[in-house]
Write an enzyme that holds these catalytic residues in place. Structure first.
Site, PDB file in Angstrom:
ATOM      1  N   GLU A  97     -59.522  33.340 121.994  1.00 42.92           N
ATOM      2  CA  GLU A  97     -58.541  34.067 122.812  1.00 42.92           C
ATOM      3  C   GLU A  97     -58.238  35.365 122.047  1.00 42.92           C
ATOM      4  O   GLU A  97     -57.779  35.315 120.900  1.00 42.92           O
ATOM      5  CB  GLU A  97     -57.284  33.186 122.925  1.00 42.92           C
ATOM      6  CG  GLU A  97     -56.269  33.630 123.925  1.00 42.92           C
ATOM      7  CD  GLU A  97     -55.074  32.649 123.977  1.00 42.92           C
ATOM      8  OE1 GLU A  97     -54.711  32.029 122.967  1.00 42.92           O
ATOM      9  OE2 GLU A  97     -54.483  32.534 125.075  1.00 42.92           O
ATOM     10  N   HIS A 155     -57.734  34.416 118.218  1.00 42.53           N
ATOM     11  CA  HIS A 155     -57.253  33.035 118.183  1.00 42.53           C
ATOM     12  C   HIS A 155     -58.401  32.071 118.427  1.00 42.53           C
ATOM     13  O   HIS A 155     -58.854  31.891 119.560  1.00 42.53           O
ATOM     14  CB  HIS A 155     -56.147  32.883 119.246  1.00 42.53           C
ATOM     15  CG  HIS A 155     -55.483  31.553 119.248  1.00 42.53           C
ATOM     16  ND1 HIS A 155     -54.913  31.008 120.369  1.00 42.53           N
ATOM     17  CD2 HIS A 155     -55.304  30.644 118.264  1.00 42.53           C
ATOM     18  CE1 HIS A 155     -54.409  29.829 120.071  1.00 42.53           C
ATOM     19  NE2 HIS A 155     -54.636  29.587 118.802  1.00 42.53           N
ATOM     20  N   SER A 199     -51.150  31.240 116.360  1.00 38.23           N
ATOM     21  CA  SER A 199     -51.148  30.514 117.627  1.00 38.23           C
ATOM     22  C   SER A 199     -50.065  31.028 118.553  1.00 38.23           C
ATOM     23  O   SER A 199     -50.067  30.699 119.736  1.00 38.23           O
ATOM     24  CB  SER A 199     -50.870  29.031 117.375  1.00 38.23           C
ATOM     25  OG  SER A 199     -51.750  28.516 116.442  1.00 38.23           O
ATOM     26  N   ASN A 202     -51.429  28.199 124.187  1.00 37.24           N
ATOM     27  CA  ASN A 202     -50.311  27.346 123.782  1.00 37.24           C
ATOM     28  C   ASN A 202     -49.140  27.384 124.758  1.00 37.24           C
ATOM     29  O   ASN A 202     -48.318  26.480 124.769  1.00 37.24           O
ATOM     30  CB  ASN A 202     -49.867  27.704 122.366  1.00 37.24           C
ATOM     31  CG  ASN A 202     -50.901  27.182 121.388  1.00 37.24           C
ATOM     32  OD1 ASN A 202     -51.292  26.024 121.452  1.00 37.24           O
ATOM     33  ND2 ASN A 202     -51.393  28.040 120.518  1.00 37.24           N
TER      34      ASN A 202
HETATM   35  P1  NAD Z   1     -53.146  24.869 107.343  1.00 35.61           P
HETATM   36  O1  NAD Z   1     -51.788  24.430 106.935  1.00 35.61           O
HETATM   37  O2  NAD Z   1     -54.227  23.864 107.485  1.00 35.61           O
HETATM   38  O3  NAD Z   1     -53.690  25.992 106.315  1.00 35.61           O
HETATM   39  C1  NAD Z   1     -52.944  27.118 105.948  1.00 35.61           C
HETATM   40  C2  NAD Z   1     -53.478  27.623 104.605  1.00 35.61           C
HETATM   41  O4  NAD Z   1     -52.843  28.877 104.319  1.00 35.61           O
HETATM   42  C3  NAD Z   1     -53.156  26.697 103.421  1.00 35.61           C
HETATM   43  O5  NAD Z   1     -54.354  26.354 102.748  1.00 35.61           O
HETATM   44  C4  NAD Z   1     -52.236  27.549 102.540  1.00 35.61           C
HETATM   45  O6  NAD Z   1     -52.415  27.305 101.151  1.00 35.61           O
HETATM   46  C5  NAD Z   1     -52.669  28.952 102.926  1.00 35.61           C
HETATM   47  N1  NAD Z   1     -51.687  29.992 102.615  1.00 35.61           N
HETATM   48  C6  NAD Z   1     -50.334  29.941 102.730  1.00 35.61           C
HETATM   49  N2  NAD Z   1     -49.795  31.109 102.314  1.00 35.61           N
HETATM   50  C7  NAD Z   1     -50.826  31.922 101.960  1.00 35.61           C
HETATM   51  C8  NAD Z   1     -50.905  33.242 101.448  1.00 35.61           C
HETATM   52  N3  NAD Z   1     -49.810  33.976 101.232  1.00 35.61           N
HETATM   53  N4  NAD Z   1     -52.116  33.757 101.162  1.00 35.61           N
HETATM   54  C9  NAD Z   1     -53.234  33.017 101.357  1.00 35.61           C
HETATM   55  N5  NAD Z   1     -53.219  31.749 101.841  1.00 35.61           N
HETATM   56  C10 NAD Z   1     -52.029  31.205 102.138  1.00 35.61           C
HETATM   57  O7  NAD Z   1     -52.932  25.687 108.692  1.00 35.61           O
HETATM   58  P2  NAD Z   1     -53.970  25.877 109.922  1.00 35.61           P
HETATM   59  O8  NAD Z   1     -53.817  24.750 110.854  1.00 35.61           O
HETATM   60  O9  NAD Z   1     -55.318  26.235 109.382  1.00 35.61           O
HETATM   61  O10 NAD Z   1     -53.321  27.144 110.634  1.00 35.61           O
HETATM   62  C11 NAD Z   1     -53.575  28.452 110.180  1.00 35.61           C
HETATM   63  C12 NAD Z   1     -53.263  29.428 111.294  1.00 35.61           C
HETATM   64  O11 NAD Z   1     -54.133  29.150 112.407  1.00 35.61           O
HETATM   65  C13 NAD Z   1     -51.838  29.335 111.833  1.00 35.61           C
HETATM   66  O12 NAD Z   1     -51.401  30.617 112.177  1.00 35.61           O
HETATM   67  C14 NAD Z   1     -51.989  28.454 113.068  1.00 35.61           C
HETATM   68  O13 NAD Z   1     -50.993  28.673 114.015  1.00 35.61           O
HETATM   69  C15 NAD Z   1     -53.339  28.912 113.568  1.00 35.61           C
HETATM   70  N6  NAD Z   1     -54.074  27.971 114.440  1.00 35.61           N
HETATM   71  C16 NAD Z   1     -54.095  26.635 114.146  1.00 35.61           C
HETATM   72  C17 NAD Z   1     -54.819  25.776 114.963  1.00 35.61           C
HETATM   73  C18 NAD Z   1     -54.927  24.300 114.642  1.00 35.61           C
HETATM   74  O14 NAD Z   1     -55.444  23.538 115.478  1.00 35.61           O
HETATM   75  N7  NAD Z   1     -54.482  23.842 113.469  1.00 35.61           N
HETATM   76  C19 NAD Z   1     -55.513  26.263 116.082  1.00 35.61           C
HETATM   77  C20 NAD Z   1     -55.504  27.638 116.335  1.00 35.61           C
HETATM   78  C21 NAD Z   1     -54.766  28.484 115.501  1.00 35.61           C
END
Ligand code: NAD
Length: 295
Positions: free
Chosen positions: A151, A139, A118, A189
């Site tokens: 994005e 993104h 993000s 963001n």
């Molecule tokens: P989340 O916490 O729901 O999930 C993250 C997952 O990554 C977890 O299941 C964790 O076990 C796994 N993980 C951690 N280390 C790892 C590794 N070394 N290898 C494999 N898996 C691993 O997080 P999220 O909200 O899904 O966010 C994920 C990414 O997407 C982030 O970079 C975040 O900024 C981005 N993002 C999030 C949103 C949102 O609305 N939540 C929107 C756009 C982008």
């Protein structure tokens, strides 16, 4: 392109896997946690059920979509045949650079490496690989199967060829892309997080309560969801990480996270995923019940 590996089975990873699988790509869904993989598949299945109930897809489509996804707990095993890897692990620069170093070592030479970050610099992530021309930001928005926008972020060294390839791919999964340059928070963001942070400051300063702030933004500004509810859906830990990246990147105090947000994350109140943030949730459902702390 047939094989797409997705790293992380959390909120975003399972949505990305769902979307590509629905468009008939073979998806290798990878997470360090077996439990996260099981939860991720259960979420995809539940979301597909909802689509079947709304007659957007058939039961056969649901079965085919689930069959297109294979799960792995090892990156090395999961990315062996991937033409594209989309990393959607926890928002942490140290973790992401470690993952990309490994990806660069274990993926085929021509594999494109995308990140769903993000806010973290694509250029910084690309720099730890020997293929920065093939590293790109992809993104997606939450919830991925529903939201149209992707994005696409061009790192300093991302090639035109890779930009075009990812733009075309986005179109193939029925999404709309916007190309942006690589600065902290990108466009989404850079604009969204200061609004969410300001809503939290407004609450912190006692100007109004949770429901009142959200109602003002919903009914007054025609937002489909108030900023505090949206923060719960994004994940308060994710919001905090993004604000920290923007604060560090621009050295501008306007991006400093509100102390209330910091406290809530430290207390484990992360929003929907921990069942409590500004509201309380059960089974990930939208809730109008404000958390006890703010009643
Ligand atoms: P989340 O916490 O729901 O999930 C993250 C997952 O990554 C977890 O299941 C964790 O076990 C796994 N993980 C951690 N280390 C790892 C590794 N070394 N290898 C494999 N898996 C691993 O997080 P999220 O909200 O899904 O966010 C994920 C990414 O997407 C982030 O970079 C975040 O900024 C981005 N993002 C999030 C949103 C949102 O609305 N939540 C929107 C756009 C982008």
């Amino acid at each position: 392109m047939k094989n797409i590996a997705v790293i992380g089975a959390g909120t975003m990873g399972n949505g990305i896997a769902h979307t590509f699988a629905q468009f008939n790509y073979n998806v290798q869904l990878i997470d360090v946690s077996q439990l996260a993989l099981e939860k991720g598949i259960a979420t995809i299945s539940k979301n597909l059920d909802r689509m079947v109930a709304k007659e957007k897809i058939s039961e056969a489509d649901k079965i085919k979509t689930l069959a297109n996804i294979t799960t792995f707990t090892s990156i090395k095993d999961g990315v062996k045949y991937a033409s594209l890897v989309i990393e959607a692990a926890t928002e942490n620069a140290v973790l992401k650079t470690k993952i990309f170093k490994e990806l660069d070592e274990v993926c085929p030479e021509d594999t494109i490496l995308a990140t769903n970050t993000s806010s973290i610099s694509i250029t910084q992530i690309g720099a730890v690989t020997s293929r920065p021309d093939k590293v790109i930001g992809m993104h997606f928005m939450n919830p991925v199967p529903i939201m149209k926008l992707v994005e696409i972020i061009r790192g300093y060294n991302t090639s035109d060829e890779v930009m075009k390839f990812i733009t075309d791919l986005t179109y193939k999964i029925s999404k709309v892309s916007v190309e942006v340059n690589d600065y902290p928070g990108f466009v989404t963001n850079r604009i969204l997080m200061p609004m969410i942070n300001e809503a939290i400051e407004t609450l912190f300063n006692g100007v109004a309560g949770v429901a009142e702030i959200d109602t003002v933004m919903k009914l007054g500004m025609a937002h489909p969801m108030g900023p505090l509810q949206l923060a719960d859906f994004i994940g308060l830990d994710v919001c905090l990480s993004i604000l920290n990246v923007m604060h560090d990147g621009f050295k501008n105090p306007k991006y400093a996270p509100c102390p209330l947000l910091v406290n809530m994350v430290m207390a484990g109140k992360l929003g929907v995923k921990s069942e409590e943030g500004f509201y309380v949730y059960s089974n990930g459902k939208k809730s109008d019940t404000v958390a006890k702390m703010f009643r």
